[in-house]
Design a protein around this motif. Structure first.
Motif, PDB file in Angstrom:
ATOM      1  N   ALA A  57       0.831  -1.206   0.000  1.00  0.00           N
ATOM      2  CA  ALA A  57       0.000   0.000   0.000  1.00  0.00           C
ATOM      3  C   ALA A  57       0.867   1.257   0.000  1.00  0.00           C
ATOM      4  CB  ALA A  57      -0.929   0.000   1.208  1.00  0.00           C
ATOM      5  N   THR A  61       1.018   3.631  -3.576  1.00  0.00           N
ATOM      6  CA  THR A  61       0.472   4.987  -3.473  1.00  0.00           C
ATOM      7  C   THR A  61       1.569   6.048  -3.555  1.00  0.00           C
ATOM      8  OG1 THR A  61       0.484   4.721  -1.056  1.00  0.00           O
ATOM      9  CG2 THR A  61      -1.596   4.366  -2.191  1.00  0.00           C
ATOM     10  N   THR A 290      -8.849   3.529  -0.978  1.00  0.00           N
ATOM     11  CA  THR A 290      -9.662   2.476  -1.595  1.00  0.00           C
ATOM     12  C   THR A 290      -8.843   1.213  -1.830  1.00  0.00           C
ATOM     13  OG1 THR A 290     -10.931   4.220  -2.706  1.00  0.00           O
ATOM     14  CG2 THR A 290     -11.213   1.972  -3.513  1.00  0.00           C
ATOM     15  N   MET A 291      -7.657   1.379  -2.405  1.00  0.00           N
ATOM     16  CA  MET A 291      -6.789   0.239  -2.683  1.00  0.00           C
ATOM     17  C   MET A 291      -6.300  -0.409  -1.389  1.00  0.00           C
ATOM     18  SD  MET A 291      -3.067   0.200  -4.479  1.00  0.00           S
ATOM     19  CE  MET A 291      -2.429   0.910  -2.964  1.00  0.00           C
TER      20      MET A 291
END
Length: 428
Positions: A57, A61, A290-291
């Motif tokens: 994550a 990002t 969201t991911m």
């Protein structure tokens, strides 16, 4: 090519400077690889899977920030937000971690819509500069309080709510030793002082029986136990609506607070209070949330430690790119990071709190119409154990104090609207 990919400008920076800035940002952020699994695993989530998810994550990002927003900021599951996920939603309210992940997913999708409509930017613009500085300082106190709790330095006290724990033995003693060691490294301006502090404190925890190593390098643990673990049957329940609304509220102002805090501390805010590439940064944050929910972690957000890389001269997305590469390399060090005890990461949380509270110097305490709302914003974050409550009470008091004292010309229509909307938080 570098200019097109990362917004690199050779007139204000160099490739070497950007690379060093990216490494510096990673070194100051790397503690999240140990802290986030520690916090979220208290809900019953698999700690090994959480490590891998935290790395993925953070890396993905941060790459988005590099290529899309072209800003020198690193992202990862946010401190405060992961604590809200674990300690409030799951342990406090009693919901499952699958339920909480579903709520994070929904609020992430909503945030994408809010970003497309520019609503998040408008909310940032409505906040007076005094409160922007206060938000950064308040989050600092909140994070420091979490660190003191995690090490057992501050404990529950039935007579006074909180009190000093036994600091002569166990995790509390290790946390105190780590705080001293890490503080010295910062004073000596050692690069990567926070990560080095974690390493030293972790090693010192071995003879104390607090640290237990099972290796250093291995293949990354599978994320299967927490990947896309959603409770779809609860989407339309009243409980889900309440939790999603709460996540929305906390995440909205935590993200605004952190992003404002980072850019303000880094000196990147323009004279008229605007933040460059703010919409793109918000979109990266929304996509990351969201991911991250799909991968199995709490809200992903911009890290205040990014200011360390900016302080080293990082000015483009190339800094973020280097940071993301460092995260991916750390993917194979799961046994080490998972062996780090909470007492070893606590000193870092306390010192990150110090770094964030420094913005309090920019508040005009000679003007009570500015100082009182700022103080309330700062003090309510740790005292109410809520970043969002601090922001809400700070803005509401700013509007009321200035309106009633006749300084209404300082207030904008947006401030009035936000104050009215905020009042519903306490009425629902």
């Amino acid at each position: 090519m570098l200019k097109k990919l990362f917004g690199f400008d050779e007139r204000v920076t160099t490739v070497r400077t950007e690379v060093m800035a990216g490494i510096t940002t990673f070194l100051t952020m790397a503690y999240i690889l140990a802290v986030n699994p520690n916090i979220l695993s208290t809900t019953g989530m698999d700690k090994g899977a959480l490590f891998t998810t935290t790395v993925l994550a953070s890396a993905v990002t941060t790459l988005l920030m590099a290529f899309y927003a072209k800003l020198p900021f690193g992202l990862a599951p946010g401190m405060g937000l992961n604590a809200f996920f674990a300690y409030t939603v799951c342990l406090g309210l009693g919901y499952s971690w699958q339920f909480a992940l579903t709520a994070v997913l929904i609020e992430g999708l909503i945030f994408i819509l809010l970003t497309v409509t520019n609503l998040r930017e408008k909310i940032v613009d409505c906040l007076p500069m005094t409160l922007k500085h206060a938000i950064s300082a308040g989050i600092g106190l909140f994070i420091a309080f979490l660190g003191l709790q995690n090490a057992g330095i501050i404990v529950k006290n039935d007579a006074t709510l909180v009190g000093l724990g036994n600091i002569t033995t166990g995790p509390a003693l290790l946390g105190i030793i780590g705080l001293v060691l890490t503080s010295v490294l910062l004073v000596k301006r050692v690069k990567g002082a926070l990560l080095i502090g974690i390493l030293l404190t972790t090693v010192l925890g071995i003879p104390l029986g607090i640290t237990h190593f099972s290796g250093v390098v291995s293949t990354p643990p599978s994320i299967e136990p927490i990947f896309c673990q959603f409770e779809w049957h609860n989407i339309f329940t009243k409980e889900m609506v309440v939790v999603v609304f709460t996540f929305l509220f906390v995440d909205l102002f935590d993200t605004i607070g952190t992003l404002v805090g980072v850019t303000t501390k880094a000196g990147m805010v323009t004279k008229d209070g605007k933040i460059p590439h703010l919409k793109q940064a918000f979109m990266v944050d929304a996509i990351g949330t969201t991911m991250g929910a799909a991968l199995g972690t709490s809200t992903v957000t911009t890290f205040v430690e990014s200011a360390a890389g900016v302080g080293e001269g990082g000015r483009s997305g190339l800094t973020a790119f280097v940071t993301a590469v460092c995260f991916l390399l750390a993917l194979f060090l799961a046994p080490f990071f998972l062996a780090v005890p909470g007492a070893a990461t606590a000193p870092v949380l306390i010192l990150v709190g110090l770094m964030m509270i420094s913005s309090v110097k920019k508040i005009d305490f000679s003007d009570y119409s500015e100082a009182i709302p700022a103080f309330l914003c700062i003090v309510f974050m740790p005292m109410a154990y809520s970043i969002s409550d601090g922001i809400v009470l700070g803005l509401m008091s700013y509007v009321l104090v200035n309106l009633i004292s006749g300084k209404y010309k300082k207030l904008t229509l947006g401030m009035y609207i936000l104050a009215i909307l905020f009042s519903f938080k306490f009425l629902m």
